[in-house]
Design a protein around this motif. Structure first.
Motif, PDB file in Angstrom:
ATOM      1  N   UNK A 100      -9.945   3.626  11.663  1.00  0.00           N
ATOM      2  CA  UNK A 100      -8.789   3.686  12.568  1.00  0.00           C
ATOM      3  C   UNK A 100      -8.362   2.284  12.990  1.00  0.00           C
ATOM      4  N   UNK A 101      -9.315   1.423  13.319  1.00  0.00           N
ATOM      5  CA  UNK A 101      -8.991   0.059  13.734  1.00  0.00           C
ATOM      6  C   UNK A 101      -8.300  -0.704  12.603  1.00  0.00           C
ATOM      7  N   UNK A 102      -8.780  -0.536  11.391  1.00  0.00           N
ATOM      8  CA  UNK A 102      -8.176  -1.200  10.232  1.00  0.00           C
ATOM      9  C   UNK A 102      -6.747  -0.706  10.040  1.00  0.00           C
ATOM     10  N   UNK A 103      -6.555   0.591  10.169  1.00  0.00           N
ATOM     11  CA  UNK A 103      -5.228   1.194   9.998  1.00  0.00           C
ATOM     12  C   UNK A 103      -4.246   0.633  11.019  1.00  0.00           C
ATOM     13  N   UNK A 104      -4.662   0.555  12.285  1.00  0.00           N
ATOM     14  CA  UNK A 104      -3.771   0.084  13.341  1.00  0.00           C
ATOM     15  C   UNK A 104      -3.458  -1.410  13.209  1.00  0.00           C
ATOM     16  N   UNK A 105      -4.410  -2.173  12.642  1.00  0.00           N
ATOM     17  CA  UNK A 105      -4.195  -3.610  12.496  1.00  0.00           C
ATOM     18  C   UNK A 105      -3.417  -3.973  11.238  1.00  0.00           C
ATOM     19  N   UNK A 106      -3.275  -3.028  10.310  1.00  0.00           N
ATOM     20  CA  UNK A 106      -2.648  -3.341   9.016  1.00  0.00           C
ATOM     21  C   UNK A 106      -1.577  -2.325   8.629  1.00  0.00           C
ATOM     22  N   UNK A 107      -0.831  -1.838   9.607  1.00  0.00           N
ATOM     23  CA  UNK A 107       0.135  -0.785   9.323  1.00  0.00           C
ATOM     24  C   UNK A 107       1.251  -1.229   8.384  1.00  0.00           C
ATOM     25  N   UNK A 108       1.474  -2.537   8.278  1.00  0.00           N
ATOM     26  CA  UNK A 108       2.524  -3.014   7.360  1.00  0.00           C
ATOM     27  C   UNK A 108       2.207  -2.669   5.914  1.00  0.00           C
ATOM     28  N   UNK A 109       0.933  -2.418   5.619  1.00  0.00           N
ATOM     29  CA  UNK A 109       0.545  -2.077   4.244  1.00  0.00           C
ATOM     30  C   UNK A 109       0.680  -0.572   3.953  1.00  0.00           C
ATOM     31  N   UNK A 110       0.994   0.197   4.969  1.00  0.00           N
ATOM     32  CA  UNK A 110       1.050   1.642   4.796  1.00  0.00           C
ATOM     33  C   UNK A 110       2.453   2.194   5.020  1.00  0.00           C
ATOM     34  N   UNK A 111       3.444   1.321   4.844  1.00  0.00           N
ATOM     35  CA  UNK A 111       4.834   1.750   4.991  1.00  0.00           C
ATOM     36  C   UNK A 111       5.321   2.423   3.717  1.00  0.00           C
ATOM     37  N   UNK A 112       6.009   3.545   3.882  1.00  0.00           N
ATOM     38  CA  UNK A 112       6.743   4.106   2.754  1.00  0.00           C
ATOM     39  C   UNK A 112       8.151   3.537   2.846  1.00  0.00           C
ATOM     40  N   UNK A 113       8.653   2.968   1.759  1.00  0.00           N
ATOM     41  CA  UNK A 113       9.913   2.233   1.802  1.00  0.00           C
ATOM     42  C   UNK A 113      11.113   3.144   2.039  1.00  0.00           C
ATOM     43  N   UNK A 114      12.105   2.566   2.707  1.00  0.00           N
ATOM     44  CA  UNK A 114      13.381   3.243   2.876  1.00  0.00           C
ATOM     45  C   UNK A 114      14.003   3.453   1.496  1.00  0.00           C
ATOM     46  N   UNK A 115      14.584   4.632   1.273  1.00  0.00           N
ATOM     47  CA  UNK A 115      15.170   4.919  -0.031  1.00  0.00           C
ATOM     48  C   UNK A 115      16.450   5.720   0.110  1.00  0.00           C
TER      49      UNK A 115
END
Length: 247
Positions: A100-115
């Motif tokens: 959970x801590x990793x997820x909250x600190x690195x949310x930029x890597x888990x973005x689904x792009x606008x399409x």
């Protein structure tokens, strides 16, 4: 489950479970064949043949063959080494809180792009684009207009370009497509290819993937990193205990 004895070779039993284990080692697409009677019969004969060769090898001293001994030693070394590695890394864990801590600190890597999902009609001149737009505004079906007038190969699919994210189209086209509302028909848009009429069918805003979706990936990434660190740390420590000579 009844583990029926199917055959014996020199007193060694070949059972239903042996046959099922043999089937499971085949690629999934081939397993169906060996589930049938003919396939089972063929596979059982293969297992019997292996047992016969095993008996022959034992009776003819092949266990003393240098090639056999070499392969056995290599296999023993590999199995022993892997077992030791498994034991060394057995206590490496990743907790739910760490994921959970990793997820909250690195949310930029888990973005689904606008399409955007869109169709377009491509023509050579502004006048032609304006004329086609008027026909569509007056009720002509966009897909039919694309098929009749567009010079893009996508005309065969009613002008469909499918779904695309930013950076996939030329800038002028991209800007217009992402600014349009769903169902809206654009004014003629000029690009290096000509003049486009664009119709957006669907828009997906960029969102952050939920933790539940990416949890296994994060857990595996942290675990791999920790295992690699512990493995290197452990082997570096062994260098002071065992003699290593680089040549």
């Amino acid at each position: 489950m009844d583990n029926k004895v199917l055959a014996t070779v020199e007193g060694r039993e070949i059972t239903q479970r042996d046959l099922e284990n043999a089937i499971s080692r085949f690629p999934r697409e081939r397993q169906g064949y060996f589930m049938g009677e003919e396939g089972k019969k063929q596979l059982l004969n293969q297992i019997i043949s292996f047992e016969l060769i095993y008996s022959y090898a034992k009776d003819n001293g092949i266990e003393k063959d240098p090639a056999y001994i070499s392969q056995v030693e290599a296999a023993k070394k590999e199995i022993l080494t892997q077992t030791a590695i498994n034991n060394i890394l057995a206590d490496v864990k990743v907790t739910d809180d760490e994921v959970k801590d990793y997820y909250e600190a690195n949310q930029q890597y888990f973005n689904s792009e606008e399409s955007v999902t869109a169709r377009h009609i491509l023509v050579d001149s502004l006048d032609e684009a304006q004329e086609i737009k008027k026909k569509i505004d007056d009720g002509m079906n966009f897909e039919m207009a694309a098929l009749q007038y567009s010079s893009c190969p996508s005309k065969e699919q009613g002008g469909s370009l499918g779904s695309f994210t930013r950076g996939r189209m030329v800038p002028e086209f991209e800007q217009a497509a992402f600014e349009l509302e769903v169902g809206e028909l654009s004014e003629p848009v000029q690009t290096q290819f000509g003049y486009h009429l664009i119709k957006v069918e669907e828009k997906n805003e960029g969102t952050v993937k939920p933790l539940e979706e990416v949890y296994p990936t994060i857990q595996r990434e942290i675990l791999n990193e920790r295992e690699s660190f512990k493995y290197m740390q452990f082997t570096e420590g062994l260098k002071s205990k065992y003699d290593v000579v680089l040549k």
